[in-house]
Design an enzyme around this catalytic site. Structure first.
Site, PDB file in Angstrom:
ATOM      1  CD  GLU A 276      -2.734  -0.403   2.667  1.00 22.12           C
ATOM      2  OE1 GLU A 276      -3.731  -1.093   2.749  1.00 22.12           O
ATOM      3  OE2 GLU A 276      -2.132   0.037   3.656  1.00 22.12           O
ATOM      4  N   PRO A 277       1.625   1.504  -1.036  1.00 26.93           N
ATOM      5  CG  PRO A 277       2.614   1.607  -3.138  1.00 26.93           C
ATOM      6  CD  PRO A 277       1.750   0.728  -2.273  1.00 26.93           C
ATOM      7  N   GLY A 278       2.021   5.028  -0.552  1.00 25.43           N
ATOM      8  CA  GLY A 278       1.393   6.332  -0.773  1.00 25.43           C
ATOM      9  C   GLY A 278       2.477   7.310  -1.187  1.00 25.43           C
ATOM     10  NE  ARG A 279       6.669   9.260   3.248  1.00 25.75           N
ATOM     11  CZ  ARG A 279       6.270  10.152   4.153  1.00 25.75           C
ATOM     12  NH1 ARG A 279       6.453  11.436   3.926  1.00 25.75           N
ATOM     13  NH2 ARG A 279       5.703   9.756   5.271  1.00 25.75           N
ATOM     14  NE  ARG A 316       5.690  14.554   5.450  1.00 24.66           N
ATOM     15  CZ  ARG A 316       6.966  14.305   5.590  1.00 24.66           C
ATOM     16  NH1 ARG A 316       7.863  15.111   5.017  1.00 24.66           N
ATOM     17  NH2 ARG A 316       7.375  13.266   6.271  1.00 24.66           N
ATOM     18  CB  CYS A 347      -0.572  34.071  13.374  1.00 23.03           C
ATOM     19  SG  CYS A 347      -0.243  35.313  14.577  1.00 23.03           S
ATOM     20  CD  GLU A 348       0.807  28.374  15.486  1.00 14.71           C
ATOM     21  OE1 GLU A 348       1.696  27.871  16.199  1.00 14.71           O
ATOM     22  OE2 GLU A 348      -0.360  28.524  15.857  1.00 14.71           O
ATOM     23  CE1 TYR A 376       0.130  10.594   3.933  1.00 13.01           C
ATOM     24  CE2 TYR A 376       2.404  10.263   3.246  1.00 13.01           C
ATOM     25  CZ  TYR A 376       1.163   9.756   3.564  1.00 13.01           C
ATOM     26  OH  TYR A 376       0.948   8.399   3.508  1.00 13.01           O
TER      27      TYR A 376
HETATM   28  C1  LIG Z   1      -2.367   1.784   6.777  1.00 16.00           C
HETATM   29  C2  LIG Z   1      -1.473   2.580   5.931  1.00 16.00           C
HETATM   30  N1  LIG Z   1      -1.219   2.164   4.687  1.00 16.00           N
HETATM   31  C3  LIG Z   1      -0.437   2.871   3.865  1.00 16.00           C
HETATM   32  C4  LIG Z   1       0.144   4.038   4.275  1.00 16.00           C
HETATM   33  C5  LIG Z   1       0.994   4.764   3.294  1.00 16.00           C
HETATM   34  O1  LIG Z   1       2.243   4.937   3.766  1.00 16.00           O
HETATM   35  P1  LIG Z   1       3.351   5.646   2.870  1.00 16.00           P
HETATM   36  O2  LIG Z   1       2.777   6.907   2.393  1.00 16.00           O
HETATM   37  O3  LIG Z   1       4.474   5.829   3.792  1.00 16.00           O
HETATM   38  O4  LIG Z   1       3.667   4.696   1.771  1.00 16.00           O
HETATM   39  C6  LIG Z   1      -0.062   4.512   5.560  1.00 16.00           C
HETATM   40  C7  LIG Z   1       0.577   5.741   6.062  1.00 16.00           C
HETATM   41  O5  LIG Z   1       1.548   5.685   6.782  1.00 16.00           O
HETATM   42  C8  LIG Z   1      -0.901   3.758   6.424  1.00 16.00           C
HETATM   43  O6  LIG Z   1      -1.171   4.169   7.649  1.00 16.00           O
HETATM   44  N1  LIG Z   2       1.357  12.299   7.248  1.00 16.02           N
HETATM   45  C1  LIG Z   2       2.581  11.578   7.382  1.00 16.02           C
HETATM   46  C2  LIG Z   2       2.532  10.166   6.974  1.00 16.02           C
HETATM   47  C3  LIG Z   2       1.209   9.530   7.149  1.00 16.02           C
HETATM   48  C4  LIG Z   2       1.223   8.399   7.974  1.00 16.02           C
HETATM   49  C5  LIG Z   2      -0.024   7.621   7.682  1.00 16.02           C
HETATM   50  N2  LIG Z   2      -0.200   6.558   8.605  1.00 16.02           N
HETATM   51  C6  LIG Z   2       3.684  12.333   6.718  1.00 16.02           C
HETATM   52  O1  LIG Z   2       3.453  13.390   6.222  1.00 16.02           O
HETATM   53  O2  LIG Z   2       4.803  11.917   6.691  1.00 16.02           O
END
Ligand SMILES: Cc1ncc(COP(=O)(O)O)c(C=O)c1O
Ligand SMILES: N[C@@H](CCCC[NH3+])C(=O)O
Length: 420
Positions: A276-279, A316, A347-348, A376
């Protein structure tokens, strides 16, 4: 780098103003293809699920759909965006550590592909509301207790984490049994995610081995051979020059090989593997374009470069002390001999974008590009101080396209009701 996808930053500024979130669409697509092509093994079936929390808009959901990935949603808002984008519902995974009954019902009504249950309480709600008209696929989020090396706010797998159930807790196995025994549920296996921005490949391998050992315990205890495993995301990216990017070409196939070898040596079925990659799909494809507004020097000679955005669009650094790289458009080849702290309009005191970066001598109206802001940033943006959230554009082959339009002050007021 004065252009992106053959478009100059000056032209983008004239067309859209600043601050502006810019995504290199080709770079996102390329990264999707790396995941699809490298997360493969001749003996292990697998899928890649994009974690939409990193960045989601209708256009992004459509891009992910066209690249053939599945989609992870953690809220009704993310789910609604995906459905509006026409995302195939069977490829949607619903997450969340604190789902309401309404969210679960919404997922069942829309026939979402998989629901990831966070804990025994949530499992008991789901066990009650499923019915024989639709056999939903379910996984249980477990917590393998892997201490990944990352910021404590983005670790998710310590024993007291708010996410999932510990594999050491006897209730975890009982919950698996109760979900697996429900005739209206297709129980697939466990989900776990050890944290985010992890740059050590061994954390991913240790994670997979730990989970498969847990699968062996389940098999021995209940004779249940779990069909699938979701190993979460967390693949780290390069933010600054000293970061070493995780080599996905190596880690992704290796992870599947480790699953294959470990399952065989433990004599359990080789599960279908999800990640499940996001970043790692979007971070490096994203840039934030700002205009330098003022330059200010304190009595101690600290130099602030004030840009026209704020922590609101770049959370971040304030939240995780994250480090970023940036450049001034047109001055990339000049001597970088002035230390600036890039700060915003909020304002921080913590409204810092980059603490201490070496840049060439800057002037008001210079354009500053902050790199690696694709993950993010837009998704965590806020309206603090009633600042508007910047628009988002995709660029590709010399063309730019608005995917989130610029907010107006009327947008900001659109939910306000007058007192009199
Ligand atoms: C359950 C779950 N899956 C996937 C992700 C995606 O993580 P990343 O963006 O680090 O790949 C996250 C965020 O940390 C998460 O909490
Ligand atoms: N929001 C975080 C990562 C999300 C974590 C999700 N579980 C970041 O900016 O690095």
């Amino acid at each position: 780098m004065t252009t992106i996808q053959h478009i100059s930053f000056e032209d983008l500024k004239s067309k859209y103003q600043t601050p502006l979130y810019i995504y290199d669409e080709a770079a996102i697509r390329k990264q999707c293809k790396v995941f699809i092509n490298k997360f493969r093994h001749p003996k292990v079936s697998s899928n890649v699920i994009y974690a939409s929390k990193a960045f989601l808009t209708i256009a992004m959901a459509q891009l992910i759909m066209s690249e053939g990935l599945h989609l992870d949603c953690v809220s009704q808002g993310e789910l609604y965006t995906a459905l509006k984008a026409g995302f195939p519902v069977e490829k949607i995974v619903l997450h969340g550590n604190n789902k309401t009954k309404d969210e679960l019902l919404m997922a069942l009504n829309f026939r979402v592909g998989t629901i990831i249950v966070d804990n025994d309480y949530e499992a008991s709600i789901l066990n009650e509301i499923v019915n024989d008209k639709y056999k939903v696929s379910v996984m249980l989020r477990v917590n393998p207790g892997i201490d990944a090396h990352t910021h404590k706010y983005i670790k998710t797998s310590t024993l007291d984490s708010k996410f999932g159930m510990s594999i050491l807790d006897p209730r975890t196995k009982e919950t698996i049994k109760s979900l697996n025994d429900n005739p209206n549920i297709n129980f697939l296996g466990t989900h776990s995610h050890i944290g985010s921005q992890i740059l050590e490949e061994h954390s991913f391998y240790d994670h997979a081995i730990t989970i498969l050992k847990f699968y062996k315990e389940i098999k021995e205890l209940y004779q249940i051979d779990l069909k699938a495993v979701n190993l979460g995301g967390g693949f780290g990216v390069k933010y600054i020059k000293s970061d070493t990017r995780l080599d996905l070409n190596k880690v992704l196939p290796e992870l599947l090989e480790i699953v294959y070898q470990t399952a065989n040596s433990l004599e359990i079925s080789v599960p279908h593997v999800y990640i499940e990659p996001g970043r790692s799909i979007v971070a490096e494809a994203g840039y934030t374009l700002y205009t330098v507004n003022q330059i200010k020097e304190t009595i101690n000679k600290k130099k602030y470069l004030f840009i026209d955005g704020a922590m609101n669009d770049h959370m971040r650094t304030a939240l995780y002390q994250a480090k970023y790289d940036a450049f001034i458009v047109g001055k990339e080849d000049m001597v970088h001999d002035t230390t600036y702290t890039v700060a915003g309009k909020a304002c921080e005191s913590g409204d810092i974008i980059i603490e201490d970066i070496l840049l060439p001598d800057a002037k008001p109206d210079d354009l500053l590009v902050v790199r690696t802001t694709g993950a993010y940033h837009y998704s965590m943006a806020s309206h603090y101080n009633r600042l508007t959230i910047p628009p988002v554009i995709f660029v590709k082959d010399g063309q730019s396209k608005v995917v989130v339009r610029k907010e107006s002050f009327m947008d900001l007021l659109s939910h306000d009701e007058a007192l009199v």
